[in-house]
Design a protein around this motif. Structure first.
Motif, PDB file in Angstrom:
ATOM      1  N   PRO A  53       0.829  -0.898  -0.030  1.00 49.58           N
ATOM      2  CA  PRO A  53       0.113   0.232  -0.043  1.00 49.58           C
ATOM      3  C   PRO A  53       0.847   1.318   0.167  1.00 49.58           C
ATOM      4  O   PRO A  53       2.080   1.313   0.339  1.00 49.58           O
ATOM      5  CB  PRO A  53      -0.784  -0.243   1.279  1.00 49.58           C
ATOM      6  CG  PRO A  53       0.048  -1.004   2.192  1.00 49.58           C
ATOM      7  CD  PRO A  53       0.824  -1.971   1.226  1.00 49.58           C
ATOM      8  N   PRO A  54       0.183   2.428  -0.441  1.00 50.60           N
ATOM      9  CA  PRO A  54       1.079   3.677  -0.606  1.00 50.60           C
ATOM     10  C   PRO A  54       1.307   4.496   0.544  1.00 50.60           C
ATOM     11  O   PRO A  54       2.010   5.379   0.647  1.00 50.60           O
ATOM     12  CB  PRO A  54       0.353   4.389  -1.753  1.00 50.60           C
ATOM     13  CG  PRO A  54      -1.041   3.887  -1.482  1.00 50.60           C
ATOM     14  CD  PRO A  54      -0.987   2.468  -0.974  1.00 50.60           C
ATOM     15  N   THR A  55       0.390   4.128   1.787  1.00 49.60           N
ATOM     16  CA  THR A  55       0.546   4.904   2.848  1.00 49.60           C
ATOM     17  C   THR A  55       1.646   4.984   3.461  1.00 49.60           C
ATOM     18  O   THR A  55       2.154   3.861   3.979  1.00 49.60           O
ATOM     19  CB  THR A  55      -0.624   4.672   3.694  1.00 49.60           C
ATOM     20  OG1 THR A  55      -1.924   4.816   3.179  1.00 49.60           O
ATOM     21  CG2 THR A  55      -0.674   5.363   4.945  1.00 49.60           C
ATOM     22  N   VAL A  56       2.210   6.093   4.025  1.00 52.56           N
ATOM     23  CA  VAL A  56       3.862   6.120   4.875  1.00 52.56           C
ATOM     24  C   VAL A  56       3.126   6.204   6.227  1.00 52.56           C
ATOM     25  O   VAL A  56       3.712   5.809   7.276  1.00 52.56           O
ATOM     26  CB  VAL A  56       4.811   7.170   4.157  1.00 52.56           C
ATOM     27  CG1 VAL A  56       5.946   7.472   5.407  1.00 52.56           C
ATOM     28  CG2 VAL A  56       5.014   6.597   2.691  1.00 52.56           C
ATOM     29  N   HIS A  57       2.205   7.505   6.481  1.00 55.47           N
ATOM     30  CA  HIS A  57       1.873   7.805   7.636  1.00 55.47           C
ATOM     31  C   HIS A  57       0.665   8.391   7.435  1.00 55.47           C
ATOM     32  O   HIS A  57       0.352   9.147   6.490  1.00 55.47           O
ATOM     33  CB  HIS A  57       2.940   8.813   8.153  1.00 55.47           C
ATOM     34  CG  HIS A  57       2.741   9.090   9.990  1.00 55.47           C
ATOM     35  ND1 HIS A  57       3.367   8.200  10.468  1.00 55.47           N
ATOM     36  CD2 HIS A  57       2.065   9.652  10.398  1.00 55.47           C
ATOM     37  CE1 HIS A  57       3.164   8.431  11.983  1.00 55.47           C
ATOM     38  NE2 HIS A  57       1.998   9.489  11.856  1.00 55.47           N
ATOM     39  N   GLN A  58      -0.226   8.517   8.460  1.00 53.56           N
ATOM     40  CA  GLN A  58      -1.631   9.319   8.496  1.00 53.56           C
ATOM     41  C   GLN A  58      -1.922   9.725   9.679  1.00 53.56           C
ATOM     42  O   GLN A  58      -1.644   9.100  10.606  1.00 53.56           O
ATOM     43  CB  GLN A  58      -2.516   8.140   7.954  1.00 53.56           C
ATOM     44  CG  GLN A  58      -3.892   8.676   7.660  1.00 53.56           C
ATOM     45  CD  GLN A  58      -5.038   8.063   7.106  1.00 53.56           C
ATOM     46  OE1 GLN A  58      -4.886   7.186   6.275  1.00 53.56           O
ATOM     47  NE2 GLN A  58      -6.481   8.110   7.696  1.00 53.56           N
ATOM     48  N   ARG A  59      -2.228  10.983   9.767  1.00 54.14           N
ATOM     49  CA  ARG A  59      -2.561  11.600  11.000  1.00 54.14           C
ATOM     50  C   ARG A  59      -3.910  12.336  10.892  1.00 54.14           C
ATOM     51  O   ARG A  59      -4.563  12.880   9.897  1.00 54.14           O
ATOM     52  CB  ARG A  59      -1.649  13.017  11.396  1.00 54.14           C
ATOM     53  CG  ARG A  59      -2.120  13.932  12.471  1.00 54.14           C
ATOM     54  CD  ARG A  59      -2.232  12.992  13.945  1.00 54.14           C
ATOM     55  NE  ARG A  59      -0.804  12.787  14.318  1.00 54.14           N
ATOM     56  CZ  ARG A  59       0.276  13.436  14.819  1.00 54.14           C
ATOM     57  NH1 ARG A  59      -0.128  14.779  14.814  1.00 54.14           N
ATOM     58  NH2 ARG A  59       1.306  12.807  15.064  1.00 54.14           N
ATOM     59  N   GLN A  60      -5.001  12.170  12.016  1.00 54.98           N
ATOM     60  CA  GLN A  60      -6.276  12.256  11.995  1.00 54.98           C
ATOM     61  C   GLN A  60      -6.430  13.256  13.382  1.00 54.98           C
ATOM     62  O   GLN A  60      -5.457  13.438  14.038  1.00 54.98           O
ATOM     63  CB  GLN A  60      -7.336  11.452  11.946  1.00 54.98           C
ATOM     64  CG  GLN A  60      -6.976  10.466  10.883  1.00 54.98           C
ATOM     65  CD  GLN A  60      -8.203   9.257  10.516  1.00 54.98           C
ATOM     66  OE1 GLN A  60      -8.259   8.616   9.615  1.00 54.98           O
ATOM     67  NE2 GLN A  60      -8.629   9.003  11.791  1.00 54.98           N
ATOM     68  N   GLN A  61      -7.348  13.961  13.593  1.00 57.18           N
ATOM     69  CA  GLN A  61      -7.821  14.573  14.807  1.00 57.18           C
ATOM     70  C   GLN A  61      -7.382  13.841  15.966  1.00 57.18           C
ATOM     71  O   GLN A  61      -7.128  14.168  16.895  1.00 57.18           O
ATOM     72  CB  GLN A  61      -9.202  15.156  14.579  1.00 57.18           C
ATOM     73  CG  GLN A  61      -9.505  16.263  13.795  1.00 57.18           C
ATOM     74  CD  GLN A  61      -9.001  17.450  14.240  1.00 57.18           C
ATOM     75  OE1 GLN A  61      -7.782  17.651  14.657  1.00 57.18           O
ATOM     76  NE2 GLN A  61      -9.902  18.520  13.589  1.00 57.18           N
ATOM     77  N   GLU A  62      -7.954  12.436  15.841  1.00 63.42           N
ATOM     78  CA  GLU A  62      -7.934  11.513  17.016  1.00 63.42           C
ATOM     79  C   GLU A  62      -6.487  11.166  17.349  1.00 63.42           C
ATOM     80  O   GLU A  62      -6.071  10.504  18.327  1.00 63.42           O
ATOM     81  CB  GLU A  62      -8.662  10.254  16.940  1.00 63.42           C
ATOM     82  CG  GLU A  62     -10.257  10.617  16.602  1.00 63.42           C
ATOM     83  CD  GLU A  62     -10.524  11.188  15.352  1.00 63.42           C
ATOM     84  OE1 GLU A  62      -9.734  10.727  14.437  1.00 63.42           O
ATOM     85  OE2 GLU A  62     -11.508  11.884  15.181  1.00 63.42           O
ATOM     86  N   GLY A  63      -5.598  11.383  16.265  1.00 62.26           N
ATOM     87  CA  GLY A  63      -4.263  10.821  16.456  1.00 62.26           C
ATOM     88  C   GLY A  63      -3.632   9.988  15.186  1.00 62.26           C
ATOM     89  O   GLY A  63      -4.287  10.304  14.177  1.00 62.26           O
ATOM     90  N   ASP A  64      -2.630   9.296  15.398  1.00 60.20           N
ATOM     91  CA  ASP A  64      -1.913   8.479  14.256  1.00 60.20           C
ATOM     92  C   ASP A  64      -3.098   7.431  13.927  1.00 60.20           C
ATOM     93  O   ASP A  64      -3.660   6.917  14.683  1.00 60.20           O
ATOM     94  CB  ASP A  64      -0.904   8.101  14.522  1.00 60.20           C
ATOM     95  CG  ASP A  64       0.140   9.076  14.590  1.00 60.20           C
ATOM     96  OD1 ASP A  64       0.149  10.217  13.864  1.00 60.20           O
ATOM     97  OD2 ASP A  64       1.327   8.928  15.161  1.00 60.20           O
TER      98      ASP A  64
END
Length: 276
Positions: A53-64
């Motif tokens: 998958p292409p995702t290296v890192h994701q951040r949302q309001q709730e956290g990683d």
């Protein structure tokens, strides 16, 4: 005034994005800034389109949110805790690998809004300090480093070899698994690679029960169907734990101690018999 501040920010960021060429083994911060503090329920995704998958890192309001993170980056990425509040969306990447080279996309999206996208190229250079591996004989194991993007190759094969040996093959890995038919018997039972080496690109060789004769230049060759090859040389120096001069000195000390003890006993018994 608000537009002027945004303009200055974009110029400031672009100055840092032009030349990103750290060395393997180092850590690096990939820059990215957006006014996420003005967005409604923002999400930031760092990705590489050449990965699956292409995702290296994701951040949302709730956290990683790392459920879909590519495992190549597991435990090696982080962002500032208050990233979405400050707009500093920079990604810290640690323990850099050659396979980390590529174009990283920083995408900031808001509920019902247009995404902001930024691309940052990264080129990881071969470390000048990682080329020489030195340790002592008798050590349990050493890991000889090698990384290539074999996950992008068609039917890849990796061969570890030493040109000064006959046969030269130290270890060979194919899609089906290890192929040790032509392995030099000197290394029999002492070499291994990660089970998913060809999928991750981490082609490091584990060598156990180190001996002085293991010293030499090891060549890591990755080739694919059709002829393309990648080659890397890693010198290994296995040193004597106790150099020859120290062994000679130890023998002399032992002989001297034995001589003193024997001389003392001789004097003792001579005195004993003469006094008797």
């Amino acid at each position: 005034m608000k537009m002027f501040v945004v303009f200055v920010t974009l110029v400031h960021v672009s100055q840092h994005a032009s030349a990103v060429e750290p060395y393997e083994g180092e850590e690096f911060v990939l820059p990215c800034e957006y006014q996420t503090f003005e967005m409604k329920d923002p999400t930031v995704v760092w990705s590489r389109d050449d990965l699956d998958p292409p995702t290296v890192h994701q951040r949302q309001q709730e956290g990683d949110e790392l459920t879909y993170q590519n495992q190549l980056y597991s435990g090696r990425t982080s962002m500032m805790p208050d990233a979405l509040k400050t707009g500093d969306l920079s990604l810290k990447l640690t323990k850099l690998r050659l396979s980390d080279s590529g174009t990283y996309t920083c995408t900031a999206t808001a509920l019902g809004g247009q995404p902001g996208v930024r691309n940052i190229p990264l080129k990881v250079k071969v470390s000048q300090h990682a080329s020489a591996v030195e340790l002592y004989e008798g050590e349990e194991f050493v890991l000889l480093p090698c990384e290539f993007q074999t996950f992008e190759m068609k039917d890849p094969t990796v061969v570890w070899s030493r040109d000064d040996l006959n046969p030269p093959t130290v270890h060979q890995r194919q899609q089906e698994g290890d192929e040790l038919t032509y392995q030099n018997q000197f290394y029999s039972g002492r070499t291994s690679m990660m089970p998913d080496a060809l999928k991750t690109g981490d082609l490091s060789l584990k060598l156990t029960k180190l001996q002085l004769s293991d010293s030499g230049t090891y060549t890591c060759t990755a080739r694919e169907l059709g002829g393309r090859r990648r080659v890397r040389n890693i010198p290994l120096k296995v040193k004597e734990r106790f150099p020859y001069w120290s062994k000679v000195l130890l023998v002399l000390v032992v002989l001297l101690a034995v001589g003193l003890v024997a001389g003392g006993l001789l004097v003792h018994f001579r005195h004993y018999f003469m006094s008797g």
